[in-house]
Design an enzyme around this catalytic site. Structure first.
Site, short mmCIF file in Angstrom:
data_model
loop_
_atom_site.label_atom_id
_atom_site.label_comp_id
_atom_site.label_asym_id
_atom_site.label_seq_id
_atom_site.Cartn_x
_atom_site.Cartn_y
_atom_site.Cartn_z
N GLU A 247 -16.59 22.47 -29.96
CA GLU A 247 -16.24 21.76 -31.45
C GLU A 247 -17.53 23.04 -32.35
OE1 GLU A 247 -14.82 20.16 -32.27
OE2 GLU A 247 -13.94 19.05 -29.44
N CYS A 281 -21.98 18.91 -39.02
CA CYS A 281 -20.45 19.99 -39.82
C CYS A 281 -19.33 19.81 -39.98
CB CYS A 281 -20.38 20.27 -38.27
SG CYS A 281 -19.89 18.83 -37.09
P1 NDP Z 1 -26.49 26.73 -31.21
O1 NDP Z 1 -24.98 27.41 -31.36
O2 NDP Z 1 -27.44 27.87 -31.87
O3 NDP Z 1 -27.31 25.34 -30.14
C1 NDP Z 1 -26.01 24.88 -29.48
C2 NDP Z 1 -26.21 24.78 -28.09
O4 NDP Z 1 -25.68 26.00 -27.41
C3 NDP Z 1 -27.93 24.54 -27.35
O5 NDP Z 1 -28.30 23.74 -26.66
C4 NDP Z 1 -28.32 25.78 -27.41
O6 NDP Z 1 -29.45 26.42 -26.97
C5 NDP Z 1 -27.07 27.01 -26.68
N1 NDP Z 1 -27.00 28.01 -27.07
C6 NDP Z 1 -27.03 29.07 -27.36
N2 NDP Z 1 -27.26 30.15 -26.64
C7 NDP Z 1 -26.22 29.81 -25.06
C8 NDP Z 1 -26.08 30.88 -24.71
N3 NDP Z 1 -25.86 31.96 -24.50
N4 NDP Z 1 -25.42 30.10 -23.34
C9 NDP Z 1 -25.56 28.97 -23.69
N5 NDP Z 1 -25.67 28.02 -24.27
C10 NDP Z 1 -26.56 28.78 -25.77
O7 NDP Z 1 -25.82 25.53 -32.55
P2 NDP Z 1 -27.27 24.46 -33.35
O8 NDP Z 1 -27.46 24.07 -32.07
O9 NDP Z 1 -27.60 25.57 -34.00
O10 NDP Z 1 -26.23 23.43 -33.74
C11 NDP Z 1 -25.47 24.05 -35.33
C12 NDP Z 1 -24.24 24.30 -35.86
O11 NDP Z 1 -23.56 23.42 -34.68
C13 NDP Z 1 -23.52 24.36 -36.87
O12 NDP Z 1 -22.37 25.81 -35.98
C14 NDP Z 1 -22.88 23.48 -36.50
O13 NDP Z 1 -21.35 23.67 -37.09
C15 NDP Z 1 -21.66 23.13 -35.44
N6 NDP Z 1 -21.83 21.35 -35.13
C16 NDP Z 1 -20.17 21.91 -34.72
C17 NDP Z 1 -19.72 19.95 -34.61
C18 NDP Z 1 -18.21 20.15 -34.36
O14 NDP Z 1 -18.16 19.50 -34.55
N7 NDP Z 1 -17.62 21.32 -34.63
C19 NDP Z 1 -20.37 18.96 -35.12
C20 NDP Z 1 -22.06 19.50 -34.73
C21 NDP Z 1 -22.97 20.80 -34.72
P3 NDP Z 1 -30.96 25.96 -27.35
O15 NDP Z 1 -30.67 25.94 -28.90
O16 NDP Z 1 -31.67 25.79 -26.60
O17 NDP Z 1 -31.40 27.63 -27.45
#
Ligand code: NDP
Length: 473
Positions: A247, A281
């Site tokens: 997502e 999102c």
């Molecule tokens: P991120 O992609 O930065 O992070 C999401 C998760 O992925 C966090 O737990 C993060 O860890 C982890 N992560 C980051 N890098 C890696 C990696 N290399 N390997 C595995 N896990 C990793 O997103 P945000 O937290 O900034 O959230 C915002 C984004 O989420 C927006 O783009 C939004 O549109 C999207 N979103 C989409 C939704 C949907 O339903 N389509 C709903 C809600 C949000 P950590 O942060 O601890 O580094």
């Protein structure tokens, strides 16, 4: 100060180091978070894989545990709300909605646990096949790895954990580092509801290390991820043929036609633009308003926002709280500045204090401005008047994303045209792009991802089909 530990091999344990989590509004330290080392990640995955193999729960037990957890979450509503506020800086109103929805997601998953079934396949309809019976069953996949973002630390996590357990899997959870506390509470809730401790694990720490280790392990059969498109693409590249539910990002638009009922539409648009400080999102980021009603719409939006306050999320009545980090506040502020320097008009808000950005409405926004063509993830909505409906539809569709759109109109032909033409996971008629009911199939197309949330649909994805045929000996 709270402490966020890891849950590995059935115990709450310390990590290899700790980091501090701060209040998103006033910056005071609120929690010490234990960061997992690679040995913790490996142990978490191995423990849950063994637990899932050795302690398969029958569907009724899964129903019982998840429905008990749903009930208990409602009883602990205020504690969960305070935790979500600490994690995110959401207002009390937003946090209450998050908790109530998460309890519903648990309950929906509990109900679906009892309805997992296959189908009869009529082998004898094939030429030359007789006296053979066949049917399908759905089997759990094994270990589901759930990686979640900061902006829905409880309900999004529940949308992954609860269907995974309902389907008979074990789950390893990694929440965003910004928001570690809600995940710990959810895991404890499930344990208290009777979940065998070897069916769940929780690891905390950055995506670049802890998340990466989870991706590189061969153990998970399924990755349930919500977050940015960039990380989603990285997951796809890393996990190979294993299944994923991704997502991802969005750039969500809502169209307001000249025959929209503004009394209903304006409050819905305001709610959906500024809920969770716009960090959703499907937030209403781009509002296409018909030129014939744009003045009336703007004046109604100003009235609607008139007395709303931005500030301390713990104060009852605060409408918009802080965004997740100072860096994000800097970015959002710079995008607003750039837009106003390029001629956008500030209809409301526009100022910043600490991590709080006022609910901001911009008019006369050029389509190539960051506020309009990149996901802002902040409390900013840009208005673009239109005269030609077809052109507006084409613009709404002309993004790399395809998560959701909304349209307000009384004209059924126009509504159905939008529903047919827009390439989105959901099109909501007389609702905003941000409309969601937790039981619905929820997911995006194009760069917004693949796979579905919504317990019934997620369970389908988190199980695999097996065909069994029976012939006479
Ligand atoms: P991120 O992609 O930065 O992070 C999401 C998760 O992925 C966090 O737990 C993060 O860890 C982890 N992560 C980051 N890098 C890696 C990696 N290399 N390997 C595995 N896990 C990793 O997103 P945000 O937290 O900034 O959230 C915002 C984004 O989420 C927006 O783009 C939004 O549109 C999207 N979103 C989409 C939704 C949907 O339903 N389509 C709903 C809600 C949000 P950590 O942060 O601890 O580094």
């Amino acid at each position: 100060m709270r402490t966020a530990r890891l849950f590995v091999h059935g115990s709450w344990i310390d990590g290899v180091s700790t980091f501090e989590m701060r209040d998103k509004y006033d910056g005071t330290p609120v929690a010490e978070v234990h960061e997992a080392g690679s040995e913790h990640v490996d142990a978490a995955l191995e423990g849950v894989a063994r637990g899932q193999r050795d302690h398969a729960l029958p569907p009724y037990d899964r129903f019982r545990i998840l429905s008990t957890a749903a009930r208990r979450m409602e009883e602990l509503h205020d504690e969960f709300v305070n935790t979500v506020v600490l994690d995110t800086g959401f207002t009390l109103t937003d946090a209450r909605r998050e908790v109530s929805r998460a309890a519903q997601t648990l309950l929906l998953s509990a109900e679906e646990a009892k309805r997992i079934h296959g189908e009869v396949v009529p082998f004898d309809s094939a030429p030359g096949v007789s006296e053979r019976y066949a049917f399908t069953v759905r089997r759990p996949l094994g270990v589901v790895c759930a990686i979640t973002p900061f902006n829905s630390p409880l309900n999004t996590l529940t949308h992954k954990v609860a269907p995974a357990l309902a389907a008979g899997n074990g789950v390893v959870v990694k929440p965003a580092s910004y928001t570690p506390l809600s995940a710990g509470m959810l895991v404890q809730l499930l344990l208290d509801a009777g979940l065998p401790p070897d069916l769940v694990a929780l690891v905390q720490g950055p995506g670049s290390t802890v998340g990466q280790r989870l991706l590189e392990s061969p153990i998970p059969s399924f990755y349930a991820f919500t977050g940015s498109t960039e990380v989603g693409e990285h997951i796809r590249r890393t996990v190979g043929l294993r299944r994923t539910q991704l997502e991802l990002g969005s750039l969500s638009s809502t169209i307001v036609c000249e025959d929209a009922v503004l009394d209903r539409c304006v409050p819905l648009c305001v709610g959906a633009a500024f809920r969770k400080a716009g960090q959703v999102c499907t937030s209403v980021q781009r509002l296409y308003v018909h030129a014939a009603v744009v003045d009336e719409f703007l004046s109604a939006i100003k009235d609607e926002l008139g007395s709303r306050t931005a500030g301390d999320p713990k104060q009852e009545g605060t409408f918009v709280g802080p965004v997740i980090s100072a860096e994000d506040a800097d970015r959002i502020e710079s995008w607003i500045d750039r837009a106003t320097r390029r001629g956008a008009q500030v209809v409301h808000g526009g100022r910043r204090s600490g991590q709080v950005i006022e609910p901001t409405v911009l008019d006369d926004v050029a389509a190539d401005l960051d506020v309009f063509c990149r996901e802002i993830f902040g409390p900013v909505v840009s208005i673009r008047p239109f005269s030609d409906f077809d052109e507006a539809l084409a613009e709404v569709d002309d993004t790399p994303f395809g998560l959701a759109a909304g349209i307000f109109t009384s004209d059924i032909t126009r509504a159905l045209t939008a529903a047919e033409r827009l390439r989105m996971g959901s099109v909501h008629i007389n609702e905003t792009s941000s409309s969601r009911v937790d039981l619905m199939p929820y997911g995006g197309v194009k760069h917004s991802g693949l796979g579905l949330e919504g317990p019934r649909y997620a369970i389908d994805e988190m199980t695999e089909q097996r065909l069994i045929s029976i012939g006479r000996p």
